[in-house]
Design a protein around this motif. Structure first.
Motif, PDB file in Angstrom:
ATOM      1  N   THR A 157     -33.917 -13.609  42.512  1.00 35.36           N
ATOM      2  CA  THR A 157     -32.756 -13.112  41.781  1.00 35.36           C
ATOM      3  C   THR A 157     -32.939 -11.640  41.420  1.00 35.36           C
ATOM      4  OG1 THR A 157     -32.377 -15.325  40.881  1.00 35.36           O
ATOM      5  CG2 THR A 157     -31.305 -13.497  39.755  1.00 35.36           C
ATOM      6  N   ALA A 158     -34.128 -11.258  40.965  1.00 35.48           N
ATOM      7  CA  ALA A 158     -34.407  -9.855  40.616  1.00 35.48           C
ATOM      8  C   ALA A 158     -34.335  -8.969  41.856  1.00 35.48           C
ATOM      9  CB  ALA A 158     -35.780  -9.738  39.955  1.00 35.48           C
ATOM     10  N   ALA A 159     -34.842  -9.452  42.984  1.00 36.08           N
ATOM     11  CA  ALA A 159     -34.787  -8.674  44.230  1.00 36.08           C
ATOM     12  C   ALA A 159     -33.346  -8.485  44.680  1.00 36.08           C
ATOM     13  CB  ALA A 159     -35.600  -9.365  45.319  1.00 36.08           C
ATOM     14  N   MET A 160     -32.529  -9.525  44.546  1.00 38.88           N
ATOM     15  CA  MET A 160     -31.115  -9.425  44.919  1.00 38.88           C
ATOM     16  C   MET A 160     -30.401  -8.416  44.022  1.00 38.88           C
ATOM     17  SD  MET A 160     -30.470 -13.498  45.720  1.00 38.88           S
ATOM     18  CE  MET A 160     -28.766 -13.490  45.313  1.00 38.88           C
ATOM     19  N   GLU A 161     -30.667  -8.469  42.749  1.00 41.53           N
ATOM     20  CA  GLU A 161     -30.045  -7.537  41.795  1.00 41.53           C
ATOM     21  C   GLU A 161     -30.490  -6.106  42.077  1.00 41.53           C
ATOM     22  OE1 GLU A 161     -27.638  -6.143  38.789  1.00 41.53           O
ATOM     23  OE2 GLU A 161     -27.655  -8.106  39.746  1.00 41.53           O
ATOM     24  N   SER A 162     -31.760  -5.917  42.379  1.00 40.54           N
ATOM     25  CA  SER A 162     -32.288  -4.593  42.704  1.00 40.54           C
ATOM     26  C   SER A 162     -31.611  -4.028  43.943  1.00 40.54           C
ATOM     27  CB  SER A 162     -33.801  -4.684  42.918  1.00 40.54           C
ATOM     28  OG  SER A 162     -34.315  -3.464  43.366  1.00 40.54           O
ATOM     29  N   TYR A 163     -31.414  -4.877  44.951  1.00 39.96           N
ATOM     30  CA  TYR A 163     -30.748  -4.455  46.177  1.00 39.96           C
ATOM     31  C   TYR A 163     -29.304  -4.021  45.887  1.00 39.96           C
ATOM     32  CZ  TYR A 163     -28.359  -4.614  50.633  1.00 39.96           C
ATOM     33  OH  TYR A 163     -27.586  -4.300  51.708  1.00 39.96           O
ATOM     34  N   VAL A 164     -28.587  -4.814  45.114  1.00 39.16           N
ATOM     35  CA  VAL A 164     -27.195  -4.493  44.786  1.00 39.16           C
ATOM     36  C   VAL A 164     -27.113  -3.170  44.021  1.00 39.16           C
ATOM     37  CG1 VAL A 164     -25.179  -5.253  43.444  1.00 39.16           C
ATOM     38  CG2 VAL A 164     -26.417  -6.893  44.857  1.00 39.16           C
ATOM     39  N   LEU A 165     -28.048  -2.926  43.126  1.00 42.01           N
ATOM     40  CA  LEU A 165     -28.067  -1.651  42.390  1.00 42.01           C
ATOM     41  C   LEU A 165     -28.359  -0.477  43.316  1.00 42.01           C
ATOM     42  CD1 LEU A 165     -29.762  -2.319  38.947  1.00 42.01           C
ATOM     43  CD2 LEU A 165     -27.514  -1.338  39.378  1.00 42.01           C
ATOM     44  N   ARG A 166     -29.259  -0.668  44.275  1.00 44.36           N
ATOM     45  CA  ARG A 166     -29.548   0.402  45.250  1.00 44.36           C
ATOM     46  C   ARG A 166     -28.312   0.719  46.083  1.00 44.36           C
ATOM     47  NH1 ARG A 166     -34.288  -2.494  46.205  1.00 44.36           N
ATOM     48  NH2 ARG A 166     -33.611  -2.994  48.328  1.00 44.36           N
ATOM     49  N   VAL A 167     -27.575  -0.319  46.484  1.00 46.63           N
ATOM     50  CA  VAL A 167     -26.336  -0.108  47.236  1.00 46.63           C
ATOM     51  C   VAL A 167     -25.334   0.664  46.384  1.00 46.63           C
ATOM     52  CG1 VAL A 167     -24.328  -1.262  48.264  1.00 46.63           C
ATOM     53  CG2 VAL A 167     -26.628  -2.098  48.766  1.00 46.63           C
ATOM     54  N   ALA A 168     -25.169   0.253  45.127  1.00 47.18           N
ATOM     55  CA  ALA A 168     -24.230   0.930  44.227  1.00 47.18           C
ATOM     56  C   ALA A 168     -24.617   2.393  44.054  1.00 47.18           C
ATOM     57  CB  ALA A 168     -24.198   0.221  42.872  1.00 47.18           C
ATOM     58  N   ASP A 169     -25.898   2.646  43.814  1.00 44.02           N
ATOM     59  CA  ASP A 169     -26.369   4.030  43.649  1.00 44.02           C
ATOM     60  C   ASP A 169     -26.124   4.847  44.914  1.00 44.02           C
ATOM     61  OD1 ASP A 169     -27.206   3.647  41.036  1.00 44.02           O
ATOM     62  OD2 ASP A 169     -29.287   3.216  41.602  1.00 44.02           O
ATOM     63  N   SER A 170     -26.351   4.239  46.072  1.00 44.54           N
ATOM     64  CA  SER A 170     -26.153   4.923  47.342  1.00 44.54           C
ATOM     65  C   SER A 170     -24.678   5.285  47.553  1.00 44.54           C
ATOM     66  CB  SER A 170     -26.654   4.033  48.484  1.00 44.54           C
ATOM     67  OG  SER A 170     -26.338   4.593  49.723  1.00 44.54           O
ATOM     68  N   VAL A 171     -23.796   4.355  47.257  1.00 39.80           N
ATOM     69  CA  VAL A 171     -22.354   4.603  47.402  1.00 39.80           C
ATOM     70  C   VAL A 171     -21.922   5.730  46.463  1.00 39.80           C
ATOM     71  CG1 VAL A 171     -20.054   3.615  46.990  1.00 39.80           C
ATOM     72  CG2 VAL A 171     -21.778   2.294  48.239  1.00 39.80           C
ATOM     73  N   LEU A 172     -22.366   5.678  45.219  1.00 42.44           N
ATOM     74  CA  LEU A 172     -21.978   6.703  44.250  1.00 42.44           C
ATOM     75  C   LEU A 172     -22.568   8.068  44.611  1.00 42.44           C
ATOM     76  CD1 LEU A 172     -22.087   4.711  40.915  1.00 42.44           C
ATOM     77  CD2 LEU A 172     -20.074   5.605  42.099  1.00 42.44           C
ATOM     78  N   GLU A 173     -23.773   8.073  45.152  1.00 42.76           N
ATOM     79  CA  GLU A 173     -24.403   9.332  45.571  1.00 42.76           C
ATOM     80  C   GLU A 173     -23.606   9.960  46.710  1.00 42.76           C
ATOM     81  OE1 GLU A 173     -26.611  12.136  44.507  1.00 42.76           O
ATOM     82  OE2 GLU A 173     -26.751  10.285  43.387  1.00 42.76           O
ATOM     83  N   LYS A 174     -23.224   9.139  47.668  1.00 39.97           N
ATOM     84  CA  LYS A 174     -22.399   9.619  48.795  1.00 39.97           C
ATOM     85  C   LYS A 174     -21.065  10.163  48.279  1.00 39.97           C
ATOM     86  CE  LYS A 174     -20.250   7.938  53.068  1.00 39.97           C
ATOM     87  NZ  LYS A 174     -20.041   6.753  53.915  1.00 39.97           N
ATOM     88  N   ALA A 175     -20.455   9.446  47.344  1.00 39.21           N
ATOM     89  CA  ALA A 175     -19.170   9.870  46.783  1.00 39.21           C
ATOM     90  C   ALA A 175     -19.322  11.180  46.009  1.00 39.21           C
ATOM     91  CB  ALA A 175     -18.604   8.770  45.890  1.00 39.21           C
ATOM     92  N   LYS A 176     -20.399  11.306  45.236  1.00 38.60           N
ATOM     93  CA  LYS A 176     -20.617  12.537  44.455  1.00 38.60           C
ATOM     94  C   LYS A 176     -20.797  13.751  45.356  1.00 38.60           C
ATOM     95  CE  LYS A 176     -23.920  11.779  41.517  1.00 38.60           C
ATOM     96  NZ  LYS A 176     -24.832  11.532  40.399  1.00 38.60           N
ATOM     97  N   LYS A 177     -21.426  13.558  46.523  1.00 36.81           N
ATOM     98  CA  LYS A 177     -21.605  14.676  47.458  1.00 36.81           C
ATOM     99  C   LYS A 177     -20.257  15.198  47.941  1.00 36.81           C
ATOM    100  CE  LYS A 177     -26.207  13.602  49.105  1.00 36.81           C
ATOM    101  NZ  LYS A 177     -27.036  13.107  50.209  1.00 36.81           N
TER     102      LYS A 177
END
Length: 161
Positions: free
Chosen positions: A65-85
């Motif tokens: 469960t923690a690994a799944m949550e960590s993955y989802v947060l990494r995806v969210a951060d990646s999407v937001l980073e791309k959007a901020k650029k």
């Protein structure tokens, strides 16, 4: 409100449609040297949790469960980073990661954040897919109190010069 600028909420996700909507917004809605605030919102859909007692699902360990949550947060951060650029010429950019049903969360955040306009991409689902999956943009357009701008990505013109 004019002195403060507009609060423009843009819903982003992993799809090309949301990045196209953001790009369109930056070209056509956000003006250089304006006092507008651009708010990028990523919504993490809730995980489907099955009960071991009804025989229909799986029970995950806390590590999984923690690994799944960590993955989802990494995806969210990646999407937001791309959007901020994409927003490098915008002075005020805020990011938010929220949890829940995207339809409800986007509507709630538009209200809570005092958005002057909500910008969303359209996946362009046909009638049958939209019936089974539901349309987030359609739900928001009918529910949100502020104007909603739904940007549809044009069909690919690959091969046409």
């Amino acid at each position: 409100m004019a002195e403060e600028g507009r609060r423009i909420l843009v819903a982003v996700d992993e799809g090309e449609e949301s990045m196209h909507a953001l790009s369109w917004c930056l070209k056509n809605l956000v003006f250089q040297n304006s006092k507008d605030t651009l708010i990028l919102l990523y919504v993490k859909s809730p995980r489907v949790v099955y009960s071991a007692f009804d025989g229909t699902g799986y029970l995950f360990s806390s590590e999984v469960t923690a690994a799944m949550e960590s993955y989802v947060l990494r995806v969210a951060d990646s999407v937001l980073e791309k959007a901020k650029k994409l927003c490098n010429n915008v002075e005020k950019v805020e990011t938010r990661i929220e949890n829940g049903d995207p339809r409800e969360v986007i509507c709630d955040m538009a209200q809570k954040l005092g958005a002057d306009v909500l910008v969303m991409g359209s996946h362009g689902y046909g009638l049958i897919k939209r019936t089974f999956l539901g349309s987030v943009s359609n739900h928001c357009a009918q529910t949100v109190k502020c104007p909603v701008l739904i940007v549809k990505k044009p069909k690919s013109t690959a091969g046409n010069v």
